[in-house]
Design a protein around this motif. Structure first.
Motif, PDB file in Angstrom:
ATOM      1  N   LEU A  28      54.607  72.887  -6.066  1.00  0.00           N
ATOM      2  CA  LEU A  28      55.408  72.873  -4.836  1.00  0.00           C
ATOM      3  C   LEU A  28      55.562  74.289  -4.271  1.00  0.00           C
ATOM      4  O   LEU A  28      55.439  74.500  -3.060  1.00  0.00           O
ATOM      5  CB  LEU A  28      56.779  72.246  -5.114  1.00  0.00           C
ATOM      6  CG  LEU A  28      57.684  72.041  -3.898  1.00  0.00           C
ATOM      7  CD1 LEU A  28      57.027  71.113  -2.894  1.00  0.00           C
ATOM      8  CD2 LEU A  28      59.030  71.489  -4.332  1.00  0.00           C
ATOM      9  N   ASP A  29      55.807  75.261  -5.147  1.00  0.00           N
ATOM     10  CA  ASP A  29      55.900  76.662  -4.709  1.00  0.00           C
ATOM     11  C   ASP A  29      54.591  77.121  -4.070  1.00  0.00           C
ATOM     12  O   ASP A  29      54.600  77.791  -3.026  1.00  0.00           O
ATOM     13  CB  ASP A  29      56.249  77.583  -5.877  1.00  0.00           C
ATOM     14  CG  ASP A  29      57.681  77.396  -6.376  1.00  0.00           C
ATOM     15  OD1 ASP A  29      58.493  76.790  -5.642  1.00  0.00           O
ATOM     16  OD2 ASP A  29      57.973  77.847  -7.503  1.00  0.00           O
ATOM     17  N   LEU A  30      53.459  76.762  -4.689  1.00  0.00           N
ATOM     18  CA  LEU A  30      52.153  77.142  -4.143  1.00  0.00           C
ATOM     19  C   LEU A  30      51.913  76.488  -2.783  1.00  0.00           C
ATOM     20  O   LEU A  30      51.383  77.124  -1.870  1.00  0.00           O
ATOM     21  CB  LEU A  30      51.036  76.772  -5.112  1.00  0.00           C
ATOM     22  CG  LEU A  30      50.932  77.609  -6.380  1.00  0.00           C
ATOM     23  CD1 LEU A  30      49.870  77.040  -7.304  1.00  0.00           C
ATOM     24  CD2 LEU A  30      50.620  79.059  -6.043  1.00  0.00           C
ATOM     25  N   GLN A  31      52.318  75.242  -2.627  1.00  0.00           N
ATOM     26  CA  GLN A  31      52.160  74.559  -1.342  1.00  0.00           C
ATOM     27  C   GLN A  31      52.998  75.224  -0.258  1.00  0.00           C
ATOM     28  O   GLN A  31      52.549  75.388   0.879  1.00  0.00           O
ATOM     29  CB  GLN A  31      52.536  73.081  -1.483  1.00  0.00           C
ATOM     30  CG  GLN A  31      51.521  72.282  -2.272  1.00  0.00           C
ATOM     31  CD  GLN A  31      52.001  70.881  -2.587  1.00  0.00           C
ATOM     32  OE1 GLN A  31      53.201  70.601  -2.646  1.00  0.00           O
ATOM     33  NE2 GLN A  31      51.052  69.974  -2.823  1.00  0.00           N
ATOM     34  N   ASN A  32      54.219  75.622  -0.605  1.00  0.00           N
ATOM     35  CA  ASN A  32      55.074  76.320   0.361  1.00  0.00           C
ATOM     36  C   ASN A  32      54.470  77.670   0.752  1.00  0.00           C
ATOM     37  O   ASN A  32      54.490  78.051   1.923  1.00  0.00           O
ATOM     38  CB  ASN A  32      56.485  76.496  -0.201  1.00  0.00           C
ATOM     39  CG  ASN A  32      57.249  75.191  -0.248  1.00  0.00           C
ATOM     40  OD1 ASN A  32      56.970  74.275   0.525  1.00  0.00           O
ATOM     41  ND2 ASN A  32      58.203  75.089  -1.157  1.00  0.00           N
ATOM     42  N   HIS A  34      51.341  78.393   0.718  1.00  0.00           N
ATOM     43  CA  HIS A  34      50.165  78.083   1.544  1.00  0.00           C
ATOM     44  C   HIS A  34      50.581  77.830   2.987  1.00  0.00           C
ATOM     45  O   HIS A  34      49.933  78.305   3.928  1.00  0.00           O
ATOM     46  CB  HIS A  34      49.430  76.865   0.968  1.00  0.00           C
ATOM     47  CG  HIS A  34      48.247  76.462   1.780  1.00  0.00           C
ATOM     48  ND1 HIS A  34      48.300  75.500   2.735  1.00  0.00           N
ATOM     49  CD2 HIS A  34      46.971  76.938   1.769  1.00  0.00           C
ATOM     50  CE1 HIS A  34      47.114  75.371   3.297  1.00  0.00           C
ATOM     51  NE2 HIS A  34      46.289  76.231   2.732  1.00  0.00           N
ATOM     52  N   LEU A  35      51.662  77.084   3.192  1.00  0.00           N
ATOM     53  CA  LEU A  35      52.156  76.820   4.548  1.00  0.00           C
ATOM     54  C   LEU A  35      52.542  78.111   5.269  1.00  0.00           C
ATOM     55  O   LEU A  35      52.238  78.291   6.448  1.00  0.00           O
ATOM     56  CB  LEU A  35      53.342  75.856   4.511  1.00  0.00           C
ATOM     57  CG  LEU A  35      53.029  74.404   4.155  1.00  0.00           C
ATOM     58  CD1 LEU A  35      54.323  73.599   4.024  1.00  0.00           C
ATOM     59  CD2 LEU A  35      52.120  73.786   5.199  1.00  0.00           C
ATOM     60  N   VAL A  36      53.219  79.018   4.553  1.00  0.00           N
ATOM     61  CA  VAL A  36      53.614  80.301   5.143  1.00  0.00           C
ATOM     62  C   VAL A  36      52.369  81.098   5.530  1.00  0.00           C
ATOM     63  O   VAL A  36      52.290  81.647   6.634  1.00  0.00           O
ATOM     64  CB  VAL A  36      54.501  81.104   4.168  1.00  0.00           C
ATOM     65  CG1 VAL A  36      54.690  82.533   4.644  1.00  0.00           C
ATOM     66  CG2 VAL A  36      55.852  80.421   3.997  1.00  0.00           C
ATOM     67  N   PHE A  41      48.503  83.143   9.545  1.00  0.00           N
ATOM     68  CA  PHE A  41      47.111  83.217  10.010  1.00  0.00           C
ATOM     69  C   PHE A  41      46.991  82.739  11.447  1.00  0.00           C
ATOM     70  O   PHE A  41      46.334  83.378  12.268  1.00  0.00           O
ATOM     71  CB  PHE A  41      46.208  82.383   9.085  1.00  0.00           C
ATOM     72  CG  PHE A  41      44.797  82.315   9.567  1.00  0.00           C
ATOM     73  CD1 PHE A  41      43.959  83.412   9.449  1.00  0.00           C
ATOM     74  CD2 PHE A  41      44.299  81.160  10.151  1.00  0.00           C
ATOM     75  CE1 PHE A  41      42.655  83.354   9.907  1.00  0.00           C
ATOM     76  CE2 PHE A  41      43.010  81.098  10.602  1.00  0.00           C
ATOM     77  CZ  PHE A  41      42.180  82.196  10.478  1.00  0.00           C
ATOM     78  N   ILE A  42      47.644  81.627  11.769  1.00  0.00           N
ATOM     79  CA  ILE A  42      47.594  81.101  13.141  1.00  0.00           C
ATOM     80  C   ILE A  42      48.208  82.102  14.110  1.00  0.00           C
ATOM     81  O   ILE A  42      47.683  82.340  15.201  1.00  0.00           O
ATOM     82  CB  ILE A  42      48.296  79.734  13.218  1.00  0.00           C
ATOM     83  CG1 ILE A  42      47.450  78.691  12.477  1.00  0.00           C
ATOM     84  CG2 ILE A  42      48.542  79.310  14.656  1.00  0.00           C
ATOM     85  CD1 ILE A  42      48.159  77.363  12.254  1.00  0.00           C
TER      86      ILE A  42
END
Length: 125
Positions: A28-32, A34-36, A41-42
């Motif tokens: 879950l920490d890695l997914q969060n 990744h979202l950041v 990047f965008i």
């Protein structure tokens, strides 16, 4: 300490349920994270619509009978071969500088042999 060492440490080790919960929390920490990173990047992509990634330089002599290679063409291109050419023509009594817009490796103005070489010499390497 690896999961295997933690799990098989005897009475001081962790049980399977605790190990799975720890892994789930880590995922879950890695997914969060990744979202950041994706949002950052965008944001960067929107801010930097043109970034020089390829550079090509060609020096040349404007006159056949000497004078040195004081004239040059500088190609500043992005990855899709969009950019600018800066051409400096050094004469005996003057210096002229021209800028040409490049789109998909081409210009609306006619390109000289040196300008075409500068585009071709620009690369990502």
């Amino acid at each position: 300490i690896s999961l295997k060492k933690k799990f098989f440490q005897g009475t001081d080790g962790i049980d399977l349920e605790s190990a799975l919960r720890a892994l789930d929390k880590h995922l879950l920490d890695l997914q969060n994270q990744h979202l950041v990173l994706e949002k950052n990047f965008i944001s960067l992509k929107e801010k930097f619509t043109f970034v020089v990634q390829k550079v090509g330089v060609v020096k040349f002599n404007l006159y056949e009978n000497g004078g040195g290679n004081l004239s040059f063409v500088l190609a500043l291109m992005e990855s899709e071969n969009k950019g600018v050419l800066i051409t400096s023509m050094h004469g005996r009594e003057h210096n002229r500088i021209y800028i040409k817009k490049i789109t998909k490796g081409r210009s609306e103005q006619q390109l000289t042999e040196e300008e075409l070489k500068a585009i071709n010499n620009s690369s990502l390497e």
